[in-house]
Design a protein around this motif. Structure first.
Motif, PDB file in Angstrom:
ATOM      1  N   ALA A   1       0.855  -1.194   0.000  1.00  0.00           N
ATOM      2  CA  ALA A   1       0.000   0.000   0.000  1.00  0.00           C
ATOM      3  C   ALA A   1       0.888   1.240   0.000  1.00  0.00           C
ATOM      4  CB  ALA A   1      -0.908   0.004   1.225  1.00  0.00           C
ATOM      5  N   GLU A   2       0.348   2.350  -0.460  1.00  0.00           N
ATOM      6  CA  GLU A   2       1.114   3.591  -0.541  1.00  0.00           C
ATOM      7  C   GLU A   2       1.436   4.118   0.854  1.00  0.00           C
ATOM      8  OE1 GLU A   2       0.501   8.006  -2.455  1.00  0.00           O
ATOM      9  OE2 GLU A   2      -0.411   6.283  -3.452  1.00  0.00           O
ATOM     10  N   LEU A   3       2.666   4.580   1.023  1.00  0.00           N
ATOM     11  CA  LEU A   3       3.108   5.193   2.272  1.00  0.00           C
ATOM     12  C   LEU A   3       3.292   6.695   2.039  1.00  0.00           C
ATOM     13  CD1 LEU A   3       5.698   2.444   3.252  1.00  0.00           C
ATOM     14  CD2 LEU A   3       3.466   2.827   4.299  1.00  0.00           C
ATOM     15  N   ASP A   4       3.675   7.424   3.074  1.00  0.00           N
ATOM     16  CA  ASP A   4       3.834   8.879   2.926  1.00  0.00           C
ATOM     17  C   ASP A   4       5.197   9.264   2.350  1.00  0.00           C
ATOM     18  OD1 ASP A   4       5.282   8.228   5.218  1.00  0.00           O
ATOM     19  OD2 ASP A   4       4.698  10.045   6.308  1.00  0.00           O
ATOM     20  N   PHE A   5       5.932   8.293   1.794  1.00  0.00           N
ATOM     21  CA  PHE A   5       7.223   8.543   1.158  1.00  0.00           C
ATOM     22  C   PHE A   5       7.462   7.413   0.165  1.00  0.00           C
ATOM     23  CE2 PHE A   5       7.721   6.094   4.959  1.00  0.00           C
ATOM     24  CZ  PHE A   5       8.611   5.091   4.631  1.00  0.00           C
ATOM     25  N   SER A   6       8.296   7.660  -0.853  1.00  0.00           N
ATOM     26  CA  SER A   6       8.652   6.626  -1.835  1.00  0.00           C
ATOM     27  C   SER A   6       9.653   5.671  -1.201  1.00  0.00           C
ATOM     28  CB  SER A   6       9.289   7.252  -3.074  1.00  0.00           C
ATOM     29  OG  SER A   6       8.385   8.106  -3.708  1.00  0.00           O
ATOM     30  N   CYS A   7       9.417   4.368  -1.365  1.00  0.00           N
ATOM     31  CA  CYS A   7      10.357   3.425  -0.763  1.00  0.00           C
ATOM     32  C   CYS A   7      10.320   2.082  -1.481  1.00  0.00           C
ATOM     33  CB  CYS A   7      10.056   3.226   0.722  1.00  0.00           C
ATOM     34  SG  CYS A   7       8.508   2.384   1.068  1.00  0.00           S
ATOM     35  N   ALA A   8      11.358   1.301  -1.239  1.00  0.00           N
ATOM     36  CA  ALA A   8      11.462  -0.090  -1.689  1.00  0.00           C
ATOM     37  C   ALA A   8      12.297  -0.814  -0.646  1.00  0.00           C
ATOM     38  CB  ALA A   8      12.122  -0.175  -3.060  1.00  0.00           C
ATOM     39  N   LEU A   9      12.037  -2.093  -0.467  1.00  0.00           N
ATOM     40  CA  LEU A   9      12.788  -2.890   0.491  1.00  0.00           C
ATOM     41  C   LEU A   9      13.753  -3.781  -0.266  1.00  0.00           C
ATOM     42  CD1 LEU A   9      13.090  -3.654   3.518  1.00  0.00           C
ATOM     43  CD2 LEU A   9      11.537  -5.565   3.024  1.00  0.00           C
ATOM     44  N   ALA A  10      15.051  -3.606  -0.023  1.00  0.00           N
ATOM     45  CA  ALA A  10      16.082  -4.432  -0.649  1.00  0.00           C
ATOM     46  C   ALA A  10      16.342  -5.644   0.239  1.00  0.00           C
ATOM     47  CB  ALA A  10      17.364  -3.634  -0.839  1.00  0.00           C
ATOM     48  N   VAL A  11      16.232  -6.838  -0.366  1.00  0.00           N
ATOM     49  CA  VAL A  11      16.455  -8.096   0.348  1.00  0.00           C
ATOM     50  C   VAL A  11      17.202  -9.059  -0.569  1.00  0.00           C
ATOM     51  CG1 VAL A  11      14.423  -7.910   1.844  1.00  0.00           C
ATOM     52  CG2 VAL A  11      14.209  -8.996  -0.382  1.00  0.00           C
ATOM     53  N   ARG A  12      17.791 -10.067   0.020  1.00  0.00           N
ATOM     54  CA  ARG A  12      18.412 -11.123  -0.785  1.00  0.00           C
ATOM     55  C   ARG A  12      17.325 -12.085  -1.247  1.00  0.00           C
ATOM     56  NH1 ARG A  12      23.665 -10.340  -1.021  1.00  0.00           N
ATOM     57  NH2 ARG A  12      24.774  -9.578   0.797  1.00  0.00           N
ATOM     58  N   ALA A  13      17.427 -12.529  -2.484  1.00  0.00           N
ATOM     59  CA  ALA A  13      16.447 -13.440  -3.066  1.00  0.00           C
ATOM     60  C   ALA A  13      16.754 -14.869  -2.631  1.00  0.00           C
ATOM     61  CB  ALA A  13      16.458 -13.318  -4.586  1.00  0.00           C
TER      62      ALA A  13
ATOM     63  N   LEU B   1      15.690  -0.797   3.885  1.00  0.00           N
ATOM     64  CA  LEU B   1      14.559  -0.047   3.375  1.00  0.00           C
ATOM     65  C   LEU B   1      15.111   1.221   2.723  1.00  0.00           C
ATOM     66  CD1 LEU B   1      11.448   0.244   3.208  1.00  0.00           C
ATOM     67  CD2 LEU B   1      11.614   1.612   5.284  1.00  0.00           C
ATOM     68  N   LEU B   2      14.958   1.331   1.408  1.00  0.00           N
ATOM     69  CA  LEU B   2      15.422   2.503   0.674  1.00  0.00           C
ATOM     70  C   LEU B   2      14.270   3.490   0.611  1.00  0.00           C
ATOM     71  CD1 LEU B   2      17.150   0.543  -2.210  1.00  0.00           C
ATOM     72  CD2 LEU B   2      18.217   1.455  -0.151  1.00  0.00           C
ATOM     73  N   ALA B   3      14.516   4.708   1.029  1.00  0.00           N
ATOM     74  CA  ALA B   3      13.442   5.701   1.113  1.00  0.00           C
ATOM     75  C   ALA B   3      13.920   7.035   0.550  1.00  0.00           C
ATOM     76  CB  ALA B   3      13.003   5.880   2.567  1.00  0.00           C
TER      77      ALA B   3
ATOM     78  N   VAL C   1      13.197  11.002   0.616  1.00  0.00           N
ATOM     79  CA  VAL C   1      12.551  12.065   1.376  1.00  0.00           C
ATOM     80  C   VAL C   1      13.225  13.377   1.022  1.00  0.00           C
ATOM     81  CG1 VAL C   1      12.074  12.980   3.681  1.00  0.00           C
ATOM     82  CG2 VAL C   1      11.972  10.510   3.277  1.00  0.00           C
ATOM     83  N   ASP C   2      12.430  14.357   0.635  1.00  0.00           N
ATOM     84  CA  ASP C   2      12.948  15.695   0.316  1.00  0.00           C
ATOM     85  C   ASP C   2      14.059  15.651  -0.724  1.00  0.00           C
ATOM     86  OD1 ASP C   2      11.140  16.712   2.140  1.00  0.00           O
ATOM     87  OD2 ASP C   2      12.611  16.983   3.737  1.00  0.00           O
ATOM     88  N   GLY C   3      13.927  14.763  -1.712  1.00  0.00           N
ATOM     89  CA  GLY C   3      14.897  14.705  -2.796  1.00  0.00           C
ATOM     90  C   GLY C   3      16.190  13.993  -2.470  1.00  0.00           C
ATOM     91  N   ARG C   4      16.278  13.378  -1.305  1.00  0.00           N
ATOM     92  CA  ARG C   4      17.490  12.644  -0.922  1.00  0.00           C
ATOM     93  C   ARG C   4      17.130  11.196  -0.639  1.00  0.00           C
ATOM     94  NH1 ARG C   4      22.080  15.587   0.614  1.00  0.00           N
ATOM     95  NH2 ARG C   4      23.068  13.550   0.483  1.00  0.00           N
ATOM     96  N   LEU C   5      18.103  10.316  -0.835  1.00  0.00           N
ATOM     97  CA  LEU C   5      17.903   8.890  -0.660  1.00  0.00           C
ATOM     98  C   LEU C   5      18.526   8.419   0.647  1.00  0.00           C
ATOM     99  CD1 LEU C   5      16.971   6.186  -1.840  1.00  0.00           C
ATOM    100  CD2 LEU C   5      19.115   6.056  -3.069  1.00  0.00           C
ATOM    101  N   PHE C   6      17.728   7.706   1.434  1.00  0.00           N
ATOM    102  CA  PHE C   6      18.149   7.124   2.702  1.00  0.00           C
ATOM    103  C   PHE C   6      18.065   5.611   2.607  1.00  0.00           C
ATOM    104  CE2 PHE C   6      16.563  11.268   3.938  1.00  0.00           C
ATOM    105  CZ  PHE C   6      17.370  11.665   4.981  1.00  0.00           C
ATOM    106  N   ALA C   7      18.807   4.936   3.465  1.00  0.00           N
ATOM    107  CA  ALA C   7      18.641   3.494   3.666  1.00  0.00           C
ATOM    108  C   ALA C   7      18.485   3.269   5.159  1.00  0.00           C
ATOM    109  CB  ALA C   7      19.838   2.727   3.140  1.00  0.00           C
TER     110      ALA C   7
ATOM    111  N   GLY D   1       8.568   9.148   7.209  1.00  0.00           N
ATOM    112  CA  GLY D   1       8.942  10.227   6.294  1.00  0.00           C
ATOM    113  C   GLY D   1       9.263  11.509   7.041  1.00  0.00           C
ATOM    114  N   HIS D   2       8.478  11.818   8.063  1.00  0.00           N
ATOM    115  CA  HIS D   2       8.711  13.038   8.845  1.00  0.00           C
ATOM    116  C   HIS D   2       9.987  12.929   9.674  1.00  0.00           C
ATOM    117  CE1 HIS D   2       4.855  14.542   7.613  1.00  0.00           C
ATOM    118  NE2 HIS D   2       4.260  13.449   8.058  1.00  0.00           N
ATOM    119  N   GLN D   3      10.262  11.735  10.208  1.00  0.00           N
ATOM    120  CA  GLN D   3      11.492  11.546  10.982  1.00  0.00           C
ATOM    121  C   GLN D   3      12.725  11.733  10.101  1.00  0.00           C
ATOM    122  OE1 GLN D   3      11.800   8.233  13.786  1.00  0.00           O
ATOM    123  NE2 GLN D   3       9.672   7.745  13.281  1.00  0.00           N
ATOM    124  N   LEU D   4      12.675  11.157   8.893  1.00  0.00           N
ATOM    125  CA  LEU D   4      13.816  11.294   7.983  1.00  0.00           C
ATOM    126  C   LEU D   4      13.982  12.731   7.527  1.00  0.00           C
ATOM    127  CD1 LEU D   4      13.447   8.074   5.821  1.00  0.00           C
ATOM    128  CD2 LEU D   4      15.049   8.508   7.685  1.00  0.00           C
TER     129      LEU D   4
END
Length: 142
Positions: A36-48, A74-76, A78-84, A116-119
């Motif tokens: 479902a949509e969250l308040d920020f863009s994200c994807a979860l990186a995991v090993r297959a 968790l890659l997120a 926020v405000d034009g910057r990428l966090f993990a 999203g607000h914390q980041l």
């Protein structure tokens, strides 16, 4: 639960840029999108590969079957910057050359609600206009 936060340099323009290439004989790294949509863009990186499922909070938002969610990132954006945000040995999934050296991993409380607000607050304390990307991050490039 707490997790470790990493900030990428402005050279990381997509979720794919942020991930390290798996070593020889290691399982691929895949990115899972939230159910479902969250308040920020994200994807979860995991090993297959099958492994420990990871935190229950992740299972609420991502389908973790057939993955090792316990060691994930968790890659997120926020405000034009990428966090993990890393769990377990999730930092091993990240491309170390693209991490901001002055932004040492910071622990923040989980869950995803309000993340999203914390980041954004963390970025506001760290970032200034000189660190802003000339080409903004885009989740669509992932």
């Amino acid at each position: 639960m707490k997790l470790t936060v990493h900030l990428f340099t402005t050279d990381a323009l997509s979720f794919g840029d942020a991930l390290a290439l798996p070593g020889r004989g290691q399982p691929d790294i895949v990115c899972l999108l939230p159910r479902a949509e969250l308040d920020f863009s994200c994807a979860l990186a995991v090993r297959a590969q099958d492994g420990e499922p990871g935190p229950e909070e992740l299972a609420e938002h991502f389908t973790l079957a057939g993955t090792g969610g316990a060691d994930s990132a968790l890659l997120a954006e926020v405000d034009g910057r990428l966090f993990a945000l890393t769990f377990g040995r999730g930092a091993e999934l990240l491309e170390p050359a693209l991490l901001e050296p002055e932004f040492e991993g910071k622990a923040i409380p989980f869950p995803l609600s309000g993340l999203g607000h914390q980041l954004s607050a963390l970025l506001g304390h760290y970032d200034d206009p000189l660190h802003r990307a000339e080409v903004p991050f885009s989740a669509e490039r992932a």
